[in-house]
Design a protein around this motif. Sequence first.
Motif, short mmCIF file in Angstrom:
data_model
loop_
_atom_site.label_atom_id
_atom_site.label_comp_id
_atom_site.label_asym_id
_atom_site.label_seq_id
_atom_site.Cartn_x
_atom_site.Cartn_y
_atom_site.Cartn_z
N LEU A 72 0.83 -1.20 0.00
CA LEU A 72 0.00 0.00 0.00
C LEU A 72 0.87 1.26 0.00
CD1 LEU A 72 -2.56 -1.11 2.74
CD2 LEU A 72 -2.79 -1.31 0.25
N PHE A 73 0.27 2.36 -0.37
CA PHE A 73 0.96 3.65 -0.41
C PHE A 73 1.62 3.94 0.95
CE2 PHE A 73 1.19 8.24 -0.02
CZ PHE A 73 1.73 8.61 -1.24
N SER A 74 0.87 3.72 2.03
CA SER A 74 1.40 4.00 3.37
C SER A 74 2.61 3.13 3.70
CB SER A 74 0.31 3.81 4.43
OG SER A 74 -0.19 2.49 4.39
N ASP A 75 2.64 1.91 3.16
CA ASP A 75 3.80 1.03 3.37
C ASP A 75 5.06 1.65 2.77
OD1 ASP A 75 2.17 -0.93 4.58
OD2 ASP A 75 1.78 -1.91 2.65
N PHE A 76 4.91 2.23 1.57
CA PHE A 76 6.05 2.89 0.93
C PHE A 76 6.51 4.08 1.75
CE2 PHE A 76 4.14 0.95 -2.96
CZ PHE A 76 5.24 0.21 -3.36
N MET A 77 5.56 4.90 2.19
CA MET A 77 5.90 6.09 2.99
C MET A 77 6.65 5.68 4.25
SD MET A 77 4.87 8.89 1.44
CE MET A 77 4.59 10.18 2.63
N ASP A 78 6.15 4.67 4.95
CA ASP A 78 6.77 4.22 6.20
C ASP A 78 8.17 3.65 5.94
OD1 ASP A 78 4.43 4.95 7.48
OD2 ASP A 78 3.65 2.90 7.64
N ALA A 79 8.30 2.83 4.91
CA ALA A 79 9.59 2.20 4.62
C ALA A 79 10.63 3.24 4.22
CB ALA A 79 9.43 1.16 3.51
N LEU A 80 10.25 4.21 3.39
CA LEU A 80 11.20 5.25 3.00
C LEU A 80 11.63 6.08 4.22
CD1 LEU A 80 9.59 6.37 -0.37
CD2 LEU A 80 11.85 5.32 -0.08
N ALA A 81 10.69 6.41 5.07
CA ALA A 81 11.00 7.17 6.28
C ALA A 81 11.94 6.39 7.20
CB ALA A 81 9.72 7.54 7.02
N SER A 82 11.70 5.08 7.32
CA SER A 82 12.55 4.27 8.20
C SER A 82 13.96 4.12 7.63
CB SER A 82 11.93 2.89 8.44
OG SER A 82 12.01 2.10 7.29
N LYS A 83 14.12 4.29 6.32
CA LYS A 83 15.44 4.23 5.69
C LYS A 83 16.12 5.59 5.68
CE LYS A 83 14.61 0.39 2.56
NZ LYS A 83 14.87 -0.11 1.21
N GLY A 84 15.48 6.57 6.31
CA GLY A 84 16.06 7.91 6.34
C GLY A 84 15.89 8.66 5.04
N ARG A 85 14.92 8.25 4.24
CA ARG A 85 14.64 8.90 2.95
C ARG A 85 13.17 9.29 2.87
NH1 ARG A 85 17.92 6.98 -2.05
NH2 ARG A 85 16.94 8.89 -2.67
N PRO A 86 12.73 10.15 3.82
CA PRO A 86 11.31 10.52 3.77
C PRO A 86 10.98 11.17 2.43
CG PRO A 86 12.53 12.01 5.20
CD PRO A 86 13.47 10.91 4.81
N CYS A 87 9.75 10.98 2.02
CA CYS A 87 9.33 11.41 0.69
C CYS A 87 8.01 12.16 0.82
CB CYS A 87 9.17 10.17 -0.18
SG CYS A 87 8.98 10.49 -1.92
N GLN A 88 7.87 13.25 0.07
CA GLN A 88 6.61 13.97 0.04
C GLN A 88 5.55 13.10 -0.65
OE1 GLN A 88 5.96 17.03 1.36
NE2 GLN A 88 8.02 16.97 2.22
N LYS A 89 4.33 13.25 -0.22
CA LYS A 89 3.23 12.45 -0.76
C LYS A 89 3.14 12.59 -2.29
CE LYS A 89 -1.75 11.84 -0.42
NZ LYS A 89 -3.00 12.28 0.20
N ASN A 90 3.17 13.82 -2.79
CA ASN A 90 3.03 14.03 -4.24
C ASN A 90 4.21 13.44 -5.01
OD1 ASN A 90 0.59 15.31 -3.96
ND2 ASN A 90 1.46 17.36 -3.96
N THR A 91 5.41 13.51 -4.44
CA THR A 91 6.60 12.95 -5.08
C THR A 91 6.44 11.44 -5.21
OG1 THR A 91 7.98 14.70 -4.17
CG2 THR A 91 9.11 12.71 -4.95
N LEU A 92 5.98 10.79 -4.15
CA LEU A 92 5.79 9.34 -4.18
C LEU A 92 4.71 8.95 -5.19
CD1 LEU A 92 6.59 6.58 -3.17
CD2 LEU A 92 5.04 6.88 -1.24
N ILE A 93 3.65 9.73 -5.26
CA ILE A 93 2.59 9.46 -6.24
C ILE A 93 3.17 9.48 -7.66
CG2 ILE A 93 0.49 10.41 -7.30
CD1 ILE A 93 -0.32 11.30 -4.42
N VAL A 94 4.00 10.48 -7.95
CA VAL A 94 4.61 10.60 -9.28
C VAL A 94 5.53 9.41 -9.54
CG1 VAL A 94 6.26 11.94 -10.65
CG2 VAL A 94 4.42 13.11 -9.43
#
Length: 129
Positions: free
Chosen positions: A25-47
């Motif tokens: 899910l989208f939230s899984d990507f957001m959480d995983a990127l944040a845990s790797k020290g690579r937080p991502c803006q919502k719109n950037t991840l959508i793109v």
Amino acid sequence: MPKQISDLELEIMKIIWSNPKEVVLFSDFMDALASKGRPCQKNTLIVLLSRLTGKGFLSAKKVGRRNEYTALVKEAAYQAAQTKHFLDKIYEVSAKGLVSNLIEGDFLTDAEYDELKKLLEKGQETSCE
């Protein structure tokens, strides 16, 4: 050969490849990127997810208000294609050149060198049979 992807797109693919669930899910990507020290803006991840879908790496299925993403390209297939591309581009298809560079450049640990040697010997035995 799968199309080229950016480093951040590769990070996203690594998340889905390492996920034990078939669907991410989208939230899984957001959480995983944040845990790797690579937080991502919502719109950037959508793109990025949209690009990966367009390149044929992911499929997206709308379930209610959320998208479920599934990998269409297996990690091993991507690695094999990228290795071939790298060999073609840098070593003009010479695996020997790559291995020589790894050994002479001291890029391998002793354990990796021994393991590589065993793999090569096993491959040689298989091709002689």
